[in-house]
Design a protein around this motif. Structure first.
Motif, PDB file in Angstrom:
ATOM      1  N   ALA A   5       0.864  -1.183   0.000  1.00  0.00           N
ATOM      2  CA  ALA A   5       0.000   0.000   0.000  1.00  0.00           C
ATOM      3  C   ALA A   5       0.899   1.230   0.000  1.00  0.00           C
ATOM      4  O   ALA A   5       1.691   1.432   0.929  1.00  0.00           O
ATOM      5  CB  ALA A   5      -0.916  -0.013   1.214  1.00  0.00           C
ATOM      6  N   TRP A  13      -2.655   7.185   0.055  1.00  0.00           N
ATOM      7  CA  TRP A  13      -4.104   7.347   0.039  1.00  0.00           C
ATOM      8  C   TRP A  13      -4.532   7.987  -1.272  1.00  0.00           C
ATOM      9  O   TRP A  13      -3.906   8.938  -1.742  1.00  0.00           O
ATOM     10  CB  TRP A  13      -4.563   8.194   1.212  1.00  0.00           C
ATOM     11  N   LEU A  68      -6.936   3.427  -1.257  1.00  0.00           N
ATOM     12  CA  LEU A  68      -5.484   3.294  -1.196  1.00  0.00           C
ATOM     13  C   LEU A  68      -4.938   2.911  -2.562  1.00  0.00           C
ATOM     14  O   LEU A  68      -5.534   2.077  -3.259  1.00  0.00           O
ATOM     15  CB  LEU A  68      -5.077   2.222  -0.183  1.00  0.00           C
TER      16      LEU A  68
END
Length: 404
Positions: free
Chosen positions: A84, A87, A93
């Motif tokens: 990840a 944002w 994400l």
């Protein structure tokens, strides 16, 4: 853009536990991401026992496999090798994997990104940059996952539970532990474990002692240590293992503008493990580095209940700040709502013998609890039954060490 119902970042004990509970509850599509190639978190390379239950004891790898299997059988999708990055929206994400970039959007996100040990550079230990300088995680992965040799003589820096696990790994690799070194005046592990290491394995514990320099070129040849009284000495060794001194892997939380607690350095959460960002929860060692795998899994289970309630339309309270006063270091969760029932964990900076903890708000005593002993780097638990008496409109709640 791809949609899921719940996105869990981190496939350690906390992340797998919350995913399994949510999948069994039928909340929809639950997806777990982990940047490692195998799920299970830190227990994957902890070959020692102490995991599972009294009736069903497990080693770390066995515990990791069990959690991964349970989550998959419950219906959660566990994807490894996926990172990840950042944002992309309030509950979105951006990720990357060998298959390429992807953006995931969810109704709720759980951050279970864990913690890491600070390496030698972050601890500001001077000297050369030889081979043979490791953290506990690097040591355990080298020995238990890759079967690598580590040298013949090792110094372990630290004297808490993870330090003794590192010493056991050194012995399992066929090397000798020259000494364990701690800047405190005592071991921070349970007495029986410290005595076993000292007597059975003949490992000396040097207290009030700090590693001040690494020596050697190409390969470590020794470490220079200094006692609090000022004496110095060189311990010949070809390996040094820096243990403990964990920090939460909070980069994703920080990039999302989530409030961080100054004590734990992890996301600030209330008793339902809700962060300051609506729809985002956090669980496990990212909140407080570092607790046991059992505590992380317990928090994952607790988070699953809160996520289910959120998905059914409950509100997102802000909570009242919960702080500690010296000699206490931090407490988690670190915000309070009157409905909280999850127990709190806290740490102290100094040894406290039978301390009496006081919980107060605006000068009003909410709770008093006697603790047998509080030792640095070991967890103290505080019951949460008093949370119902918190005034949501009042000032911060404070935990102090009071007089008998």
């Amino acid at each position: 853009m791809r949609d899921v119902d719940v996105l869990v970042v981190g496939a350690g004990p906390a992340g797998l536990a919350v995913a399994a509970r949510l999948a069994v509850a039928g909340v929809g599509q639950v997806e777990v991401l982990d940047r490692e190639l195998r799920a299970g978190g830190v227990p994957r390379h902890c070959a020692h026992g102490g995991f599972g239950t009294w009736l069903h004891p497990l080693t770390g790898p066995g515990y990791a496999r069990l959690l991964t299997t349970v989550a998959a059988r419950a219906g959660a999708v566990v994807r490894t090798g996926v990172t990840a990055l950042d944002w992309a929206g309030p509950l979105s994400l951006t990720t990357v994997s060998p298959d390429g970039p992807e953006t995931l959007r969810a109704r709720a996100i759980v951050l279970a990104t864990g913690a890491r040990e600070r390496p030698r550079a972050a601890r500001l230990v001077p000297g050369t940059r030889p081979a043979g300088v490791l953290t506990t995680g690097e040591l355990q992965q080298a020995v238990h996952l890759h079967g690598q040799r580590i040298g013949s003589r090792a110094v372990v820096v630290g004297a808490e539970d993870v330090s003794y696990a590192a010493a056991d790994t050194v012995v399992a690799a066929g090397a000798d532990v020259v000494a364990m070194v701690t800047e405190l005046a005592y071991s921070q592990s349970v007495p029986v474990r410290a005595q076993t290491t000292r007597l059975r394995h003949r490992v000396p514990l040097l207290t009030d002692t700090t590693v001040v320099e690494l020596l050697g070129h190409g390969r470590l040849s020794g470490v220079r240590v200094r006692h609090r009284a000022g004496r110095t000495a060189v311990l010949p060794c070809d390996t040094v293992v820096f243990t403990g001194d964990f920090v939460p892997d909070h980069e994703l939380a920080r990039r999302g503008g989530i409030d961080l607690d100054p004590g734990t350095r992890g996301p600030a959460v209330d008793g339902a493990l809700r962060t300051s960002r609506i729809g985002v929860f956090a669980a496990g060692s990212v909140l407080h580095a570092v607790e046991s795998a059992a505590t992380a899994a317990e928090e994952g289970t607790h988070t699953a209940r809160a996520v289910r309630e959120w998905l059914t339309g409950t509100t997102w309270p802000t909570g009242v700040p919960l702080t500690v006063a010296p000699p206490l270091r931090w407490i988690a969760p670190n915000r309070v709502t009157p409905t909280d029932r999850h127990p709190y964990v806290l740490r102290t900076a100094t040894l406290l013998n039978r301390p009496l903890l006081h919980v107060t708000q605006d000068g009003r005593l909410l709770h008093r609890q006697r603790v047998w002993t509080a030792v640095p780097n070991r967890t103290v638990r505080l019951a949460a039954g008093w949370a119902g008496g918190v005034d949501s409109e009042g000032g911060p709640v404070e935990v102090t060490v009071g007089r008998p």
